[in-house]
Design a protein around this motif. Structure first.
Motif, PDB file in Angstrom:
ATOM      1  N   VAL A 239      71.021 -32.664  57.019  1.00  0.00           N
ATOM      2  CA  VAL A 239      70.769 -31.611  56.036  1.00  0.00           C
ATOM      3  C   VAL A 239      69.289 -31.648  55.685  1.00  0.00           C
ATOM      4  O   VAL A 239      68.762 -32.643  55.192  1.00  0.00           O
ATOM      5  CB  VAL A 239      71.657 -31.772  54.782  1.00  0.00           C
ATOM      6  N   VAL A 240      68.592 -30.559  55.991  1.00  0.00           N
ATOM      7  CA  VAL A 240      67.138 -30.498  55.794  1.00  0.00           C
ATOM      8  C   VAL A 240      66.770 -29.169  55.132  1.00  0.00           C
ATOM      9  O   VAL A 240      67.503 -28.188  55.228  1.00  0.00           O
ATOM     10  CB  VAL A 240      66.387 -30.614  57.147  1.00  0.00           C
ATOM     11  N   PRO A 241      65.612 -29.129  54.467  1.00  0.00           N
ATOM     12  CA  PRO A 241      65.136 -27.856  53.935  1.00  0.00           C
ATOM     13  C   PRO A 241      64.880 -26.870  55.077  1.00  0.00           C
ATOM     14  O   PRO A 241      64.569 -27.279  56.206  1.00  0.00           O
ATOM     15  CB  PRO A 241      63.815 -28.225  53.239  1.00  0.00           C
ATOM     16  N   ARG A 242      65.004 -25.601  54.781  1.00  0.00           N
ATOM     17  CA  ARG A 242      64.775 -24.575  55.805  1.00  0.00           C
ATOM     18  C   ARG A 242      63.395 -24.719  56.438  1.00  0.00           C
ATOM     19  O   ARG A 242      63.220 -24.482  57.632  1.00  0.00           O
ATOM     20  CB  ARG A 242      64.916 -23.193  55.169  1.00  0.00           C
ATOM     21  N   ARG A 243      62.414 -25.181  55.667  1.00  0.00           N
ATOM     22  CA  ARG A 243      61.040 -25.300  56.155  1.00  0.00           C
ATOM     23  C   ARG A 243      60.673 -26.752  56.433  1.00  0.00           C
ATOM     24  O   ARG A 243      59.499 -27.123  56.384  1.00  0.00           O
ATOM     25  CB  ARG A 243      60.071 -24.702  55.134  1.00  0.00           C
ATOM     26  N   GLU A 244      61.658 -27.577  56.757  1.00  0.00           N
ATOM     27  CA  GLU A 244      61.410 -28.985  57.036  1.00  0.00           C
ATOM     28  C   GLU A 244      60.381 -29.145  58.168  1.00  0.00           C
ATOM     29  O   GLU A 244      60.509 -28.545  59.240  1.00  0.00           O
ATOM     30  CB  GLU A 244      62.712 -29.678  57.440  1.00  0.00           C
ATOM     31  N   THR A 245      59.353 -29.946  57.923  1.00  0.00           N
ATOM     32  CA  THR A 245      58.284 -30.108  58.919  1.00  0.00           C
ATOM     33  C   THR A 245      58.589 -31.216  59.941  1.00  0.00           C
ATOM     34  O   THR A 245      57.949 -31.271  60.992  1.00  0.00           O
ATOM     35  CB  THR A 245      56.957 -30.462  58.220  1.00  0.00           C
TER      36      THR A 245
END
Length: 248
Positions: A239-245
């Motif tokens: 589970v990661v943020p939509r803008r995960e770098t």
């Protein structure tokens, strides 16, 4: 936050490490509000007590335990004390973690040891104690909080990435052993991307929070892992943020 995952945990007992703040506190709240009795294990007694008092005020059951997860004997003692009082742990969430943001050439031996011990050896100690007891009772669930650093690392994160990669391998091994030896035990690794918690904000106060996710989202992912019926198994969730770098 209103979760779409509804899990009834009445009559079950959970232990959450690093439960006093950040992601740990979010997980504690979700477990307690779903009916579980929660043991909030943290090296910071003040934080654990404050959270437990707040949840008790809501009618939930939560109790603080001061624990340095790096101390294998202290970990064993917590489980022995719970055994003696007839309070077995049904759900174990290994969340406690630390990091030191330095290039490898600048790290001290103590810093390397602290990061690897906290993030790898400590959850292994807790898994050992918890899994043995779950085996004896025929069921339970272990959730290890992982990181995208276990999949794709970056600079100034050497010991942290090494420890989380090791914990991911250990989690997969324990999953396979549970499949073989005790199908009633669930073992899940939750790979969590960047969150708006003290773990990041204390070290990087200028971080753009728009690229982070709420710890409540990750806590909800833990609840989803616990919601899967016995006939299925969740070895790993990402589970990661939509803008995960750092993913993919």
């Amino acid at each position: 936050m209103n979760s779409g995952v509804q899990v009834g945990l009445e009559g079950r007992r959970a232990l959450v490490t690093g439960g006093g703040r950040g992601l740990g506190a979010a997980i504690v709240r979700r477990l307690a509000r779903s009916g579980a009795e929660v043991i909030v294990a943290d090296v910071r007694e003040d934080l654990a007590k404050e959270l437990c008092e707040s949840l008790t005020g809501e009618g939930c059951r939560a109790f603080p335990v001061v624990l340095d997860v790096r101390d294998a004997e202290a970990v064993a003692e917590v489980f022995r004390d719970l055994d003696e009082t007839g309070q077995p742990v049904d759900i174990l969430v290994n969340n406690a973690a630390v990091d030191v943001t330095k290039a490898v050439k600048e790290l001290t031996a103590e810093e390397m040891t602290r990061v690897v011990t906290t993030n790898l050896l400590a959850p292994m100690y807790l898994c050992r104690e918890g899994y043995r007891r779950m085996m004896a009772r025929g069921g339970g669930h272990i959730v290890n909080i992982l990181s995208t650093a276990a999949l794709r690392t970056w600079t100034e994160a050497g010991p942290y990435a090494a420890a989380k990669t090791g914990l991911r391998a250990f989690t997969h091994t324990l999953f396979k052993e549970a499949q073989r030896d005790c199908p009633g035990i669930g073992v899940t690794g939750v790979v969590a991307g960047g969150m708006e918690t003290p773990f990041i904000m204390d070290r990087f106060p200028d971080t753009d929070v728009a690229v982070l996710q709420s710890p409540e989202i990750v806590a909800d992912t833990v609840m989803y892992a616990l919601s899967v019926p016995p006939g299925s198994a969740l070895a790993e969730l990402v589970v990661v943020p939509r803008r995960e770098t750092s993913w993919p």
